[in-house]
Write a protein that holds these residues in place. Structure first.
Motif, PDB file in Angstrom:
ATOM      1  N   THR A 138      10.096  78.759  65.234  1.00  0.00           N
ATOM      2  CA  THR A 138      11.298  77.489  65.940  1.00  0.00           C
ATOM      3  C   THR A 138       9.544  76.860  66.989  1.00  0.00           C
ATOM      4  OG1 THR A 138      12.940  78.484  65.931  1.00  0.00           O
ATOM      5  CG2 THR A 138      13.033  76.461  66.722  1.00  0.00           C
ATOM      6  N   ARG A 139       9.060  76.576  66.351  1.00  0.00           N
ATOM      7  CA  ARG A 139       7.775  75.773  67.085  1.00  0.00           C
ATOM      8  C   ARG A 139       8.345  74.228  68.022  1.00  0.00           C
ATOM      9  NH1 ARG A 139       3.637  75.868  68.972  1.00  0.00           N
ATOM     10  NH2 ARG A 139       1.919  74.154  68.412  1.00  0.00           N
ATOM     11  N   PRO A 140       8.304  74.195  68.820  1.00  0.00           N
ATOM     12  CA  PRO A 140       6.839  74.891  69.400  1.00  0.00           C
ATOM     13  C   PRO A 140       7.123  76.139  70.484  1.00  0.00           C
ATOM     14  CG  PRO A 140       7.318  72.811  70.663  1.00  0.00           C
ATOM     15  CD  PRO A 140       7.931  73.081  69.574  1.00  0.00           C
ATOM     16  N   HIS A 141       8.188  75.512  70.998  1.00  0.00           N
ATOM     17  CA  HIS A 141       8.453  76.438  72.119  1.00  0.00           C
ATOM     18  C   HIS A 141       9.424  78.156  71.795  1.00  0.00           C
ATOM     19  CE1 HIS A 141       7.855  74.233  76.072  1.00  0.00           C
ATOM     20  NE2 HIS A 141       8.790  73.401  74.840  1.00  0.00           N
ATOM     21  N   LEU A 142       9.649  78.744  70.451  1.00  0.00           N
ATOM     22  CA  LEU A 142       9.403  79.452  70.564  1.00  0.00           C
ATOM     23  C   LEU A 142      11.085  80.482  70.286  1.00  0.00           C
ATOM     24  CD1 LEU A 142       5.911  81.148  70.290  1.00  0.00           C
ATOM     25  CD2 LEU A 142       6.905  80.184  68.528  1.00  0.00           C
ATOM     26  N   GLN A 143      12.351  79.293  70.571  1.00  0.00           N
ATOM     27  CA  GLN A 143      13.378  80.045  70.694  1.00  0.00           C
ATOM     28  C   GLN A 143      14.001  81.107  69.801  1.00  0.00           C
ATOM     29  OE1 GLN A 143      12.332  76.867  70.762  1.00  0.00           O
ATOM     30  NE2 GLN A 143      14.007  75.454  72.444  1.00  0.00           N
ATOM     31  N   GLY A 144      13.326  81.205  68.137  1.00  0.00           N
ATOM     32  CA  GLY A 144      13.889  82.670  66.828  1.00  0.00           C
ATOM     33  C   GLY A 144      13.013  83.154  67.685  1.00  0.00           C
ATOM     34  N   SER A 145      11.810  83.437  67.709  1.00  0.00           N
ATOM     35  CA  SER A 145      10.710  84.621  67.986  1.00  0.00           C
ATOM     36  C   SER A 145      11.483  85.307  68.962  1.00  0.00           C
ATOM     37  CB  SER A 145       9.312  84.705  67.508  1.00  0.00           C
ATOM     38  OG  SER A 145       8.789  83.391  68.228  1.00  0.00           O
ATOM     39  N   ARG A 146      10.963  84.348  70.123  1.00  0.00           N
ATOM     40  CA  ARG A 146      11.529  85.273  71.618  1.00  0.00           C
ATOM     41  C   ARG A 146      12.793  85.709  71.902  1.00  0.00           C
ATOM     42  NH1 ARG A 146      11.037  82.290  75.884  1.00  0.00           N
ATOM     43  NH2 ARG A 146      11.284  80.985  74.876  1.00  0.00           N
ATOM     44  N   LEU A 147      14.039  84.682  71.468  1.00  0.00           N
ATOM     45  CA  LEU A 147      15.054  84.135  72.179  1.00  0.00           C
ATOM     46  C   LEU A 147      16.107  85.263  70.530  1.00  0.00           C
ATOM     47  CD1 LEU A 147      15.260  81.080  73.449  1.00  0.00           C
ATOM     48  CD2 LEU A 147      14.699  83.332  74.631  1.00  0.00           C
ATOM     49  N   THR A 148      16.065  84.946  69.790  1.00  0.00           N
ATOM     50  CA  THR A 148      16.950  85.050  68.453  1.00  0.00           C
ATOM     51  C   THR A 148      16.648  86.493  67.633  1.00  0.00           C
ATOM     52  OG1 THR A 148      17.409  82.835  67.969  1.00  0.00           O
ATOM     53  CG2 THR A 148      17.773  84.382  65.718  1.00  0.00           C
ATOM     54  N   MET A 149      15.108  86.537  67.803  1.00  0.00           N
ATOM     55  CA  MET A 149      14.329  87.945  67.356  1.00  0.00           C
ATOM     56  C   MET A 149      15.282  89.214  69.002  1.00  0.00           C
ATOM     57  SD  MET A 149      13.943  88.366  64.308  1.00  0.00           S
ATOM     58  CE  MET A 149      12.953  89.509  64.336  1.00  0.00           C
ATOM     59  N   TRP A 150      15.028  88.752  69.833  1.00  0.00           N
ATOM     60  CA  TRP A 150      15.852  89.759  71.041  1.00  0.00           C
ATOM     61  C   TRP A 150      17.370  89.579  70.901  1.00  0.00           C
ATOM     62  CZ3 TRP A 150      18.495  88.596  75.579  1.00  0.00           C
ATOM     63  CH2 TRP A 150      17.507  89.620  77.134  1.00  0.00           C
ATOM     64  N   GLU A 151      18.083  88.946  71.056  1.00  0.00           N
ATOM     65  CA  GLU A 151      19.502  88.570  70.317  1.00  0.00           C
ATOM     66  C   GLU A 151      19.593  89.913  69.038  1.00  0.00           C
ATOM     67  OE1 GLU A 151      22.569  86.592  71.638  1.00  0.00           O
ATOM     68  OE2 GLU A 151      20.782  84.701  72.239  1.00  0.00           O
ATOM     69  N   LEU A 152      18.912  89.685  68.305  1.00  0.00           N
ATOM     70  CA  LEU A 152      19.709  90.451  66.928  1.00  0.00           C
ATOM     71  C   LEU A 152      18.940  91.545  67.217  1.00  0.00           C
ATOM     72  CD1 LEU A 152      18.617  87.663  64.082  1.00  0.00           C
ATOM     73  CD2 LEU A 152      20.620  88.176  65.078  1.00  0.00           C
ATOM     74  N   THR A 153      18.337  91.900  67.423  1.00  0.00           N
ATOM     75  CA  THR A 153      17.243  93.689  67.466  1.00  0.00           C
ATOM     76  C   THR A 153      18.065  94.274  69.050  1.00  0.00           C
ATOM     77  OG1 THR A 153      15.504  92.581  67.651  1.00  0.00           O
ATOM     78  CG2 THR A 153      14.831  94.681  68.281  1.00  0.00           C
ATOM     79  N   ARG A 154      18.572  93.743  70.014  1.00  0.00           N
ATOM     80  CA  ARG A 154      19.711  94.344  70.049  1.00  0.00           C
ATOM     81  C   ARG A 154      20.708  94.536  70.021  1.00  0.00           C
ATOM     82  NH1 ARG A 154      18.101  94.088  76.343  1.00  0.00           N
ATOM     83  NH2 ARG A 154      20.525  93.741  77.131  1.00  0.00           N
ATOM     84  N   ARG A 155      21.431  93.711  69.193  1.00  0.00           N
ATOM     85  CA  ARG A 155      22.513  94.509  68.270  1.00  0.00           C
ATOM     86  C   ARG A 155      22.153  94.687  67.147  1.00  0.00           C
ATOM     87  NH1 ARG A 155      27.293  91.749  70.522  1.00  0.00           N
ATOM     88  NH2 ARG A 155      26.408  89.828  72.084  1.00  0.00           N
ATOM     89  N   GLY A 156      21.092  95.742  66.659  1.00  0.00           N
ATOM     90  CA  GLY A 156      20.908  96.488  66.160  1.00  0.00           C
ATOM     91  C   GLY A 156      20.862  95.234  63.693  1.00  0.00           C
ATOM     92  N   ILE A 157      20.606  94.172  63.733  1.00  0.00           N
ATOM     93  CA  ILE A 157      21.173  93.188  62.925  1.00  0.00           C
ATOM     94  C   ILE A 157      19.969  93.271  62.159  1.00  0.00           C
ATOM     95  CG2 ILE A 157      21.648  91.224  62.308  1.00  0.00           C
ATOM     96  CD1 ILE A 157      23.852  90.912  64.208  1.00  0.00           C
ATOM     97  N   PRO A 158      20.080  93.560  61.168  1.00  0.00           N
ATOM     98  CA  PRO A 158      18.525  93.801  60.840  1.00  0.00           C
ATOM     99  C   PRO A 158      18.130  92.414  60.130  1.00  0.00           C
ATOM    100  CG  PRO A 158      20.696  94.659  59.212  1.00  0.00           C
ATOM    101  CD  PRO A 158      20.977  94.156  60.470  1.00  0.00           C
ATOM    102  N   ALA A 159      16.515  91.953  60.459  1.00  0.00           N
ATOM    103  CA  ALA A 159      16.499  90.425  60.502  1.00  0.00           C
ATOM    104  C   ALA A 159      14.058  91.011  60.257  1.00  0.00           C
ATOM    105  CB  ALA A 159      16.580  90.042  62.114  1.00  0.00           C
ATOM    106  N   THR A 160      14.101  89.694  59.695  1.00  0.00           N
ATOM    107  CA  THR A 160      12.354  89.597  59.670  1.00  0.00           C
ATOM    108  C   THR A 160      12.023  87.856  60.112  1.00  0.00           C
ATOM    109  OG1 THR A 160      12.674  90.202  57.644  1.00  0.00           O
ATOM    110  CG2 THR A 160      10.794  89.411  57.563  1.00  0.00           C
ATOM    111  N   LEU A 161      11.228  87.672  61.051  1.00  0.00           N
ATOM    112  CA  LEU A 161      10.956  87.409  61.650  1.00  0.00           C
ATOM    113  C   LEU A 161       9.613  86.634  60.466  1.00  0.00           C
ATOM    114  CD1 LEU A 161      10.240  85.430  64.270  1.00  0.00           C
ATOM    115  CD2 LEU A 161       8.415  86.561  64.599  1.00  0.00           C
ATOM    116  N   ILE A 162      10.010  85.089  60.546  1.00  0.00           N
ATOM    117  CA  ILE A 162       9.024  83.868  59.394  1.00  0.00           C
ATOM    118  C   ILE A 162       8.666  82.934  60.445  1.00  0.00           C
ATOM    119  CG2 ILE A 162      10.228  85.317  57.238  1.00  0.00           C
ATOM    120  CD1 ILE A 162      12.010  82.149  57.554  1.00  0.00           C
ATOM    121  N   THR A 163       7.560  82.621  60.000  1.00  0.00           N
ATOM    122  CA  THR A 163       7.251  81.281  60.607  1.00  0.00           C
ATOM    123  C   THR A 163       7.341  80.276  59.889  1.00  0.00           C
ATOM    124  OG1 THR A 163       5.374  80.405  59.315  1.00  0.00           O
ATOM    125  CG2 THR A 163       4.559  82.089  60.663  1.00  0.00           C
TER     126      THR A 163
END
Ligand code: MRU
Length: 348
Positions: free
Chosen positions: A194-219
């Motif tokens: 999620t360019r340009p503020h990276l809400q996907g990589s910074r925030l969604t990945m943070w939330e999913l990782t904390r919850r242990g949900i399988p996730a892959t970051l993509i551009t």
């Protein structure tokens, strides 16, 4: 209290003081700041320290309550004039998320009916808490409704951040993903950065990782490749404003994702509370789109990444035509086309 999990608070209001998690610092730092004045809140909203359509509405209500509490010794006339100006200032912080105007409208009504500043401050505090709690309930209902649409085993593409960091509860699109995971569905989430503020990589990945949900970051550009490779069964995003005909404004890049999903025959869903529907806007052309400063895309983390003086165009949101949207998942059910008729049914 908004929590991104059991221990992280996103907003905390107490006796005239609004404390917020500064989302610009995530994921490297969990930093809290205090918005002491309406201007400090407007600044936090504009620099995306507090963001996500439903959360913006909740924060606005707390900000107005806070201003009222701190001005409650004024005489009635001065209080009312000041508070109407506060409503205008906070309501004008960002133009696209309809939840902001919606929440400010509710508060403004209370100010107009006010006959005692201190009582009005209490009513505004209670209203802000109610808006917050209602949003948490709406998120829970959206999650349960949307989980029905998720196959027992699914690759899911999502965009931006629509979780606890963006709402008063567990989230909208992310709420659906969490509910599906809780039901034991075998899901794998592809998170667009999620360019340009990276809400996907910074925030969604943070939330999913904390919850242990399988996730892959993509551009963002990789989403179409994931679709072509057959790794995605559906796309689900949130919304900042939905017009009566179903056209939906959401984070810039959502439209491209919907076009790619259509090309690959993959369902594209929007998850949003009814408070994100603008019953005044007949179509997407009437939705105001926030244009961000050029520095949003000519700089990254304060470092110049484009030549000096280049022309730049940085809308914060785009509008996805209703024809590309398979269904809108709301707390009141799954809404399908023709949206002109089905969304209108939610108006009451
Ligand atoms: O600029 P932002 O980060 O406030 O944009 C947020 C989005 O576009 C979200 O997808 C939308 O607000 C839905 S949040 C449940």
């Amino acid at each position: 209290m908004t929590r991104s999990n059991d221990t992280i608070e996103v907003l905390n209001y107490s006796a005239g003081t609004l404390t917020y998690l500064d989302q610009t610092c995530l994921p490297s730092e969990v930093r809290y700041r205090v918005a002491r004045t309406p201007d400090e809140l407007v600044d936090a909203l504009r620099r995306l320290a507090i963001r996500g359509a439903p959360l913006i509405g909740v924060a606005a209500a707390y900000g107005i309550a806070s201003a009222a509490r701190n001005a409650s010794r004024m005489d009635l006339h001065a209080f009312r004039v000041y508070m109407l100006e506060v409503c205008d200032r906070i309501g004008g912080a960002r133009p696209t998320a309809v939840n902001l105007g919606w929440a400010v409208g509710i508060c403004r009504e209370l100010v107009l009916r006010c006959s005692d500043p201190s009582a009005c401050a209490s009513a505004l505090e209670e209203t802000a808490r109610r808006i917050h709690e209602d949003d948490a309930r709406r998120c829970a209902a959206i999650g349960e409704q949307g989980a029905e649409l998720i196959p027992p085993s699914a690759g899911i593409i999502t965009y931006c951040n629509t979780g606890a960091l963006a709402t008063g509860g567990e989230g909208t699109a992310l709420g659906v993903i969490l509910a599906a995971h809780r039901r034991g569905k075998r899901i794998h989430v592809f998170v667009c950065e999620t360019r340009p503020h990276l809400q996907g990589s910074r925030l969604t990945m943070w939330e999913l990782t904390r919850r242990g949900i399988p996730a892959t970051l993509i551009t963002d550009g990789t989403a179409a490749v994931v679709m072509r490779e057959g790794r995605a069964d559906l796309v689900i995003t949130g919304a900042d404003r939905i017009a009566q005909n179903g056209d939906t404004a959401n984070k810039i890049g959502t439209y491209a994702l919907a076009v790619a999903a259509h090309h690959h025959g993959i369902p594209f869903y929007i998850a949003a509370p009814v408070s994100s529907i603008d019953f005044q806007a007949t179509s997407g052309g009437e939705i105001p789109i926030e244009i961000r400063p050029a520095s949003d895309i000519t700089e990254f983390g304060g470092v110049r990444i484009a030549p000096e003086g280049v022309d730049a165009f940085a809308p914060a949101f785009d509008t996805t035509p209703a024809a590309l949207i398979h269904a809108v998942i709301t707390e009141r059910g799954i809404i399908r086309p023709p949206y002109d008729e089905t969304l209108r049914g939610l108006r009451s």
